[in-house]
Design a protein around this motif. Sequence first.
Motif, short mmCIF file in Angstrom:
data_model
loop_
_atom_site.label_atom_id
_atom_site.label_comp_id
_atom_site.label_asym_id
_atom_site.label_seq_id
_atom_site.Cartn_x
_atom_site.Cartn_y
_atom_site.Cartn_z
N ASP A 5 -5.99 -30.27 -21.62
CA ASP A 5 -5.63 -31.32 -20.66
C ASP A 5 -4.92 -32.48 -21.37
OD1 ASP A 5 -6.71 -29.87 -18.61
OD2 ASP A 5 -8.62 -30.97 -18.57
N LYS A 6 -5.45 -32.89 -22.51
CA LYS A 6 -4.84 -34.00 -23.25
C LYS A 6 -3.44 -33.61 -23.74
CE LYS A 6 -9.11 -36.21 -24.75
NZ LYS A 6 -10.01 -36.51 -25.87
N ALA A 7 -3.30 -32.38 -24.21
CA ALA A 7 -1.99 -31.93 -24.67
C ALA A 7 -0.99 -31.91 -23.52
CB ALA A 7 -2.08 -30.54 -25.31
N SER A 8 -1.44 -31.51 -22.34
CA SER A 8 -0.57 -31.50 -21.16
C SER A 8 -0.16 -32.92 -20.78
CB SER A 8 -1.28 -30.81 -20.00
OG SER A 8 -0.49 -30.85 -18.84
N ASP A 9 -1.13 -33.84 -20.83
CA ASP A 9 -0.83 -35.25 -20.52
C ASP A 9 0.18 -35.82 -21.50
OD1 ASP A 9 -2.58 -35.14 -18.42
OD2 ASP A 9 -4.23 -36.15 -19.48
N VAL A 10 0.00 -35.51 -22.77
CA VAL A 10 0.93 -36.01 -23.80
C VAL A 10 2.33 -35.44 -23.56
CG1 VAL A 10 1.51 -35.91 -26.26
CG2 VAL A 10 -0.81 -36.48 -25.54
N ASP B 284 9.73 -35.35 -33.22
CA ASP B 284 8.64 -35.68 -34.15
C ASP B 284 7.32 -35.82 -33.41
OD1 ASP B 284 10.47 -35.62 -36.19
OD2 ASP B 284 10.67 -37.82 -36.35
N PHE B 285 7.37 -36.50 -32.28
CA PHE B 285 6.16 -36.74 -31.50
C PHE B 285 5.59 -35.41 -30.98
CE2 PHE B 285 3.92 -38.28 -27.63
CZ PHE B 285 3.01 -39.10 -28.27
N SER B 286 6.45 -34.52 -30.49
CA SER B 286 6.00 -33.22 -29.99
C SER B 286 5.37 -32.39 -31.10
CB SER B 286 7.17 -32.45 -29.38
OG SER B 286 7.69 -33.12 -28.27
N LYS B 287 5.99 -32.46 -32.29
CA LYS B 287 5.44 -31.71 -33.42
C LYS B 287 4.07 -32.24 -33.80
CE LYS B 287 6.41 -30.28 -38.14
NZ LYS B 287 7.27 -30.39 -39.30
N THR B 288 3.92 -33.58 -33.81
CA THR B 288 2.64 -34.19 -34.14
C THR B 288 1.58 -33.79 -33.12
OG1 THR B 288 3.77 -36.09 -35.12
CG2 THR B 288 1.46 -36.39 -34.53
N VAL B 289 1.95 -33.82 -31.84
CA VAL B 289 1.01 -33.43 -30.79
C VAL B 289 0.59 -31.97 -30.96
CG1 VAL B 289 0.82 -33.00 -28.30
CG2 VAL B 289 1.78 -35.15 -29.11
N ALA B 290 1.54 -31.10 -31.24
CA ALA B 290 1.22 -29.68 -31.43
C ALA B 290 0.30 -29.49 -32.63
CB ALA B 290 2.51 -28.88 -31.61
N ASP B 291 0.60 -30.20 -33.73
CA ASP B 291 -0.25 -30.09 -34.93
C ASP B 291 -1.67 -30.57 -34.65
OD1 ASP B 291 1.91 -29.10 -36.29
OD2 ASP B 291 2.37 -30.97 -37.35
N LYS B 292 -1.78 -31.71 -33.96
CA LYS B 292 -3.11 -32.25 -33.64
C LYS B 292 -3.86 -31.31 -32.71
CE LYS B 292 -3.21 -36.16 -35.84
NZ LYS B 292 -4.17 -36.43 -36.89
N SER B 293 -3.16 -30.76 -31.74
CA SER B 293 -3.79 -29.84 -30.81
C SER B 293 -4.31 -28.60 -31.54
CB SER B 293 -2.78 -29.43 -29.74
OG SER B 293 -3.34 -28.48 -28.87
N GLN B 294 -3.49 -28.08 -32.45
CA GLN B 294 -3.91 -26.92 -33.22
C GLN B 294 -5.10 -27.27 -34.12
OE1 GLN B 294 -0.78 -25.10 -35.44
NE2 GLN B 294 -2.06 -23.51 -36.32
N ASP C 81 3.63 -34.51 -20.70
CA ASP C 81 4.21 -35.21 -19.55
C ASP C 81 4.71 -36.59 -19.93
OD1 ASP C 81 3.65 -33.02 -17.99
OD2 ASP C 81 1.79 -33.86 -17.14
N ASN C 82 3.92 -37.30 -20.75
CA ASN C 82 4.34 -38.64 -21.19
C ASN C 82 5.62 -38.58 -22.02
OD1 ASN C 82 2.23 -39.95 -19.94
ND2 ASN C 82 0.91 -39.94 -21.73
N VAL C 83 5.72 -37.57 -22.87
CA VAL C 83 6.92 -37.42 -23.70
C VAL C 83 8.14 -37.16 -22.82
CG1 VAL C 83 8.05 -35.90 -25.38
CG2 VAL C 83 5.73 -36.69 -25.79
N SER C 84 7.97 -36.30 -21.82
CA SER C 84 9.09 -36.02 -20.91
C SER C 84 9.52 -37.28 -20.17
CB SER C 84 8.68 -34.95 -19.89
OG SER C 84 8.42 -33.73 -20.55
N ASP C 85 8.55 -38.06 -19.72
CA ASP C 85 8.88 -39.32 -19.03
C ASP C 85 9.63 -40.27 -19.95
OD1 ASP C 85 7.66 -38.34 -16.78
OD2 ASP C 85 5.78 -39.46 -17.06
N LYS C 86 9.18 -40.36 -21.20
CA LYS C 86 9.85 -41.27 -22.15
C LYS C 86 11.27 -40.80 -22.44
CE LYS C 86 5.75 -43.14 -24.36
NZ LYS C 86 4.96 -43.27 -25.57
N ILE C 87 11.47 -39.51 -22.53
CA ILE C 87 12.83 -39.00 -22.77
C ILE C 87 13.74 -39.39 -21.61
CG2 ILE C 87 14.22 -36.88 -22.86
CD1 ILE C 87 11.93 -35.61 -24.41
#
Length: 198
Positions: free
Chosen positions: A141-146, A87-97, A148-154
Amino acid sequence: MADNQINTKDFIIGTLVGSFVGAATALLLAPKSGKELRGDLNDGAVQVRNRASELAGAAQEKGEELKDKAYSATSDLTKKAVDATSDFSKTVADKSQELTENVKQKTADLKDTVDDKLNNAQDKAEDLKDTAEDKLDDVKDKASDVKDNVSDKIEDVKKEAGDKKAEAEETATKKAAEVKKETKKAANEVKKEANKKS
C-alpha cells in the motif's frame, strides 16, 4: 533581465530621437534653398527609417534569443524532473524490496523459534504468518501511494515547465511587438515632421 530590456528600449528610443533632432538641427541651420532643404529632409527621413528598420531587426533577434533561452530552460527543468523522479522511484523500489526482505527474514526467524517450541507451535506460526501478510500488505500500500505521489509530481513539474515556456514566449513576442510599434511610431513622427518642414 528586466533592466536589460528597459535599457534596450531606452537605447532605441534615444537613438531615434537623437537621430531626428540631429538631422533636423543640421538641416535647419544650413543655409539652403527650399528644394534642397526638402531633399535633405527626405534623405534624413529615409535614414531614420533605415535606422528604425535596423533596430526593429535587432529587437526581433533579441526576441528570438529570449525565446531560445526559455526553451532551453524548459528542457533543463523537464530533464531535472525526470532525473529526480527516476532516482526517487529507484529509492522507493529499493526500500520496498528491503522491507520485504526484512519481513521475510523476521518471519523465517520467528517460524524457526516457533518450530523449536512444541507447545503452542501451530498457534504462534499462524499469528506470525498473519502479521507478516499484514506488513507485506502495508508495504505494498505504501509503495502504491508513493508511486501515485511521484506521478502527481511529474505532472506538476511538466505543467509548470509548460507554463514557464508559454509565459517566456509570450513575453518575448510582446517585447518584439512593442519595439516594432515604437519604431514605427517614431518613423511616423519623423515623416510628419519632414512633411511639416516641406
